[in-house]
Motif scaffolding. Sequence first.
Motif, PDB file in Angstrom:
ATOM      1  N   LYS A 178      13.476 -50.215 -23.864  1.00  0.00           N
ATOM      2  CA  LYS A 178      13.589 -49.485 -23.538  1.00  0.00           C
ATOM      3  C   LYS A 178      14.783 -48.704 -24.836  1.00  0.00           C
ATOM      4  N   ASN A 179      15.062 -49.510 -25.823  1.00  0.00           N
ATOM      5  CA  ASN A 179      15.798 -48.841 -26.736  1.00  0.00           C
ATOM      6  C   ASN A 179      15.206 -47.563 -27.432  1.00  0.00           C
ATOM      7  N   TYR A 180      13.898 -47.379 -27.398  1.00  0.00           N
ATOM      8  CA  TYR A 180      13.117 -46.354 -27.852  1.00  0.00           C
ATOM      9  C   TYR A 180      13.196 -45.104 -27.359  1.00  0.00           C
ATOM     10  N   LEU A 181      13.469 -45.121 -26.264  1.00  0.00           N
ATOM     11  CA  LEU A 181      13.214 -44.161 -24.716  1.00  0.00           C
ATOM     12  C   LEU A 181      14.155 -42.581 -25.931  1.00  0.00           C
ATOM     13  N   SER A 182      15.374 -43.268 -26.002  1.00  0.00           N
ATOM     14  CA  SER A 182      16.049 -41.578 -26.524  1.00  0.00           C
ATOM     15  C   SER A 182      15.454 -41.158 -27.831  1.00  0.00           C
ATOM     16  N   LEU A 183      15.020 -42.117 -28.666  1.00  0.00           N
ATOM     17  CA  LEU A 183      13.730 -41.314 -29.736  1.00  0.00           C
ATOM     18  C   LEU A 183      12.495 -40.340 -29.662  1.00  0.00           C
ATOM     19  N   ALA A 184      11.854 -41.249 -28.090  1.00  0.00           N
ATOM     20  CA  ALA A 184      10.446 -40.182 -27.295  1.00  0.00           C
ATOM     21  C   ALA A 184      11.376 -39.403 -26.794  1.00  0.00           C
ATOM     22  N   GLN A 185      12.693 -38.958 -25.886  1.00  0.00           N
ATOM     23  CA  GLN A 185      13.045 -37.756 -24.850  1.00  0.00           C
ATOM     24  C   GLN A 185      13.482 -36.500 -26.857  1.00  0.00           C
ATOM     25  N   PHE A 186      13.397 -37.152 -28.017  1.00  0.00           N
ATOM     26  CA  PHE A 186      13.942 -36.257 -29.020  1.00  0.00           C
ATOM     27  C   PHE A 186      12.592 -35.560 -29.659  1.00  0.00           C
ATOM     28  N   PHE A 187      11.709 -36.529 -30.050  1.00  0.00           N
ATOM     29  CA  PHE A 187      10.223 -35.621 -29.588  1.00  0.00           C
ATOM     30  C   PHE A 187      10.177 -34.955 -29.087  1.00  0.00           C
ATOM     31  N   GLU A 188       9.823 -35.203 -27.774  1.00  0.00           N
ATOM     32  CA  GLU A 188       9.282 -34.374 -27.172  1.00  0.00           C
ATOM     33  C   GLU A 188      10.302 -33.063 -27.287  1.00  0.00           C
ATOM     34  N   VAL A 190      11.794 -31.604 -29.337  1.00  0.00           N
ATOM     35  CA  VAL A 190      12.192 -30.915 -30.745  1.00  0.00           C
ATOM     36  C   VAL A 190       9.870 -30.429 -30.627  1.00  0.00           C
ATOM     37  N   GLU A 191       8.860 -30.794 -29.583  1.00  0.00           N
ATOM     38  CA  GLU A 191       8.160 -30.062 -29.670  1.00  0.00           C
ATOM     39  C   GLU A 191       7.203 -30.629 -30.661  1.00  0.00           C
ATOM     40  N   GLU A 192       7.164 -32.357 -31.434  1.00  0.00           N
ATOM     41  CA  GLU A 192       6.644 -32.998 -32.149  1.00  0.00           C
ATOM     42  C   GLU A 192       5.479 -33.242 -31.078  1.00  0.00           C
ATOM     43  N   PRO A 193       4.415 -33.493 -29.937  1.00  0.00           N
ATOM     44  CA  PRO A 193       4.272 -34.607 -28.718  1.00  0.00           C
ATOM     45  C   PRO A 193       3.389 -35.887 -29.301  1.00  0.00           C
ATOM     46  N   HIS A 194       2.388 -35.503 -30.509  1.00  0.00           N
ATOM     47  CA  HIS A 194       1.938 -36.933 -30.714  1.00  0.00           C
ATOM     48  C   HIS A 194       3.079 -38.048 -30.889  1.00  0.00           C
ATOM     49  N   PHE A 195       4.137 -38.036 -31.527  1.00  0.00           N
ATOM     50  CA  PHE A 195       5.508 -38.986 -32.183  1.00  0.00           C
ATOM     51  C   PHE A 195       6.254 -38.818 -30.874  1.00  0.00           C
ATOM     52  N   ALA A 196       6.265 -38.021 -29.588  1.00  0.00           N
ATOM     53  CA  ALA A 196       6.414 -38.508 -28.517  1.00  0.00           C
ATOM     54  C   ALA A 196       5.907 -38.957 -27.693  1.00  0.00           C
ATOM     55  N   ALA A 197       4.710 -39.436 -27.989  1.00  0.00           N
ATOM     56  CA  ALA A 197       3.374 -39.788 -27.306  1.00  0.00           C
ATOM     57  C   ALA A 197       3.830 -41.275 -27.279  1.00  0.00           C
ATOM     58  N   ILE A 198       3.217 -41.592 -28.734  1.00  0.00           N
ATOM     59  CA  ILE A 198       3.909 -43.249 -28.939  1.00  0.00           C
ATOM     60  C   ILE A 198       5.239 -43.449 -28.885  1.00  0.00           C
ATOM     61  N   PHE A 199       6.472 -42.982 -29.416  1.00  0.00           N
ATOM     62  CA  PHE A 199       7.711 -43.615 -28.741  1.00  0.00           C
ATOM     63  C   PHE A 199       7.209 -43.940 -27.112  1.00  0.00           C
ATOM     64  N   TYR A 200       7.386 -43.006 -26.182  1.00  0.00           N
ATOM     65  CA  TYR A 200       6.971 -42.750 -24.541  1.00  0.00           C
ATOM     66  C   TYR A 200       6.294 -44.034 -24.305  1.00  0.00           C
ATOM     67  N   GLN A 201       4.911 -44.591 -24.964  1.00  0.00           N
ATOM     68  CA  GLN A 201       4.630 -45.311 -24.632  1.00  0.00           C
ATOM     69  C   GLN A 201       5.091 -46.814 -25.025  1.00  0.00           C
ATOM     70  N   ILE A 202       5.552 -47.090 -26.415  1.00  0.00           N
ATOM     71  CA  ILE A 202       6.592 -48.018 -27.127  1.00  0.00           C
ATOM     72  C   ILE A 202       8.265 -48.063 -25.800  1.00  0.00           C
ATOM     73  N   SER A 203       8.482 -46.809 -25.541  1.00  0.00           N
ATOM     74  CA  SER A 203       9.832 -47.473 -24.581  1.00  0.00           C
ATOM     75  C   SER A 203       9.257 -47.859 -23.451  1.00  0.00           C
ATOM     76  N   THR A 204       8.088 -47.201 -22.803  1.00  0.00           N
ATOM     77  CA  THR A 204       8.086 -48.072 -21.361  1.00  0.00           C
ATOM     78  C   THR A 204       6.419 -47.922 -21.206  1.00  0.00           C
ATOM     79  N   GLY A 205       5.644 -48.667 -21.601  1.00  0.00           N
ATOM     80  CA  GLY A 205       4.745 -48.588 -21.363  1.00  0.00           C
ATOM     81  C   GLY A 205       3.601 -47.746 -21.011  1.00  0.00           C
ATOM     82  N   GLU A 206       4.048 -46.223 -21.178  1.00  0.00           N
ATOM     83  CA  GLU A 206       3.247 -45.066 -20.684  1.00  0.00           C
ATOM     84  C   GLU A 206       3.342 -43.881 -20.773  1.00  0.00           C
ATOM     85  N   VAL A 207       2.723 -42.881 -20.866  1.00  0.00           N
ATOM     86  CA  VAL A 207       2.720 -41.689 -21.086  1.00  0.00           C
ATOM     87  C   VAL A 207       3.107 -41.004 -20.359  1.00  0.00           C
ATOM     88  N   PRO A 208       3.962 -40.402 -20.377  1.00  0.00           N
ATOM     89  CA  PRO A 208       4.328 -38.859 -19.063  1.00  0.00           C
ATOM     90  C   PRO A 208       3.165 -38.006 -19.328  1.00  0.00           C
TER      91      PRO A 208
END
Length: 450
Positions: A178-188, A190-208
Amino acid sequence: DKIYSEPMVRLLTLKALLIPKFLPDFLIWIQTAPKPDDCWESCRKLQASIVTEYQKNIGGLPCLTRNVKDGIYSLLSRLITKPKSSKSDSTIKHKLRGLVHSKFDIPQLVKATKLLLTQKDGFWSQVYRVSFTKDLADALPKIPDLWEPGIITNYPEEQQKFLTNLQPFWRYPGKTDKNYLSLAQFFEEVEEPHFAAIFYQISTGEVPANIFYSLSRKGNVKKGTLFEMTLIRQKGWRDHIHSALYGDTYLVTDNLRLIIRGMVIGLLLGAIVLTTILLISSWWTSRYDKTLQASMDKKIADLEEKLKSAQASTTDTNNPETLTEISPENQERFNRTHEAIKAMIKNLTDDINKLETDDKNRIGIPENAHNDKMYIVLFCVKRRLGIDQNFQYGEIGKYNERWQEFSDAIKEYQKSKGANTPDGVIDKDGRIQRWLEEDIRNQCLNPHGG
């Protein structure tokens, strides 16, 4: 000593440009100033003047570009903090001399990072748009190829730390933090969905769902692959309704609570009312998916074009190719070949170190891989064996089909060298390794030799 004059802001701006690990401290220092907007303006003006000079000689300042990118990695690493309910839990304890506050909220740093990397005429934003995103997109799919656990060499210090910490998520699919959730939200943001997807998967186990759909050709696809990582779409109420109607096998385990609620509602409202609701919901789900499908083509086309320039993997949910897990026999043949390639990297290191930047450019090595000896050797191996550079070396130890393609190329090379019994394997310290190593030294790593 709490001095926020314009000369001090300019001085520390230069320090943040030259010393990567100082960048997060610099942003915290600005945000805690009595008048942060004035500090940002002074910082922006200096950046704008640097950008003007930088653009005149962008190819001749590789060290500066490298430092700025490494500073961004340092900044992103600072965003990796576990979100908690208590106000004090999401703060950074900071000891920078002269700082007004000893604690600093992660959301404030996210805001400052977004501002720094999206400024219209900022130097950090220039490097972020032109170079950093491509650099990160190129590095992520190579993580499975890094065979030494916990060690990533040939990268700047902050990038090395960042990528090393990501290795477990590729080595152990399903691991989350879950430490990576802030990073996922940041990439979301700044409209970088491919990076946001990776870090949502890493932080929560699934992608919005909204991010997953922006990367997928079909709205009803639940899984996809991006940068060699499997993405799992977050399930919504439509998935639950679909499960109830068509009897998906995961219904009993994943949605037991939903089944119980449905039974209670059925008893209260009656079978007719419940059936009507389910039919309407099913119709609406189908209509929604068709509408979503119609708007998806343009989005995925734009994303693929962007990722193609970064030589990165894209979500591919329509790939008809079926890959089978590598057999024990092929695994043993891969391991022998892999040991030989590791030995080649060691043996060719001195030759690589002698190459100048212009030599590497002439050979065809991307700028963000100039210091990556593993990448350079694999690049030359693929070139000598006649394999497309987009071929993912990390997959040959996972799938039979990928190993066979690589092994067939080795056989053709062996035949061209007059081998009597070509077997499609490179043995460590064997004659095939020596032939291939010598060809790479004389041809690929020799900018004047072809």
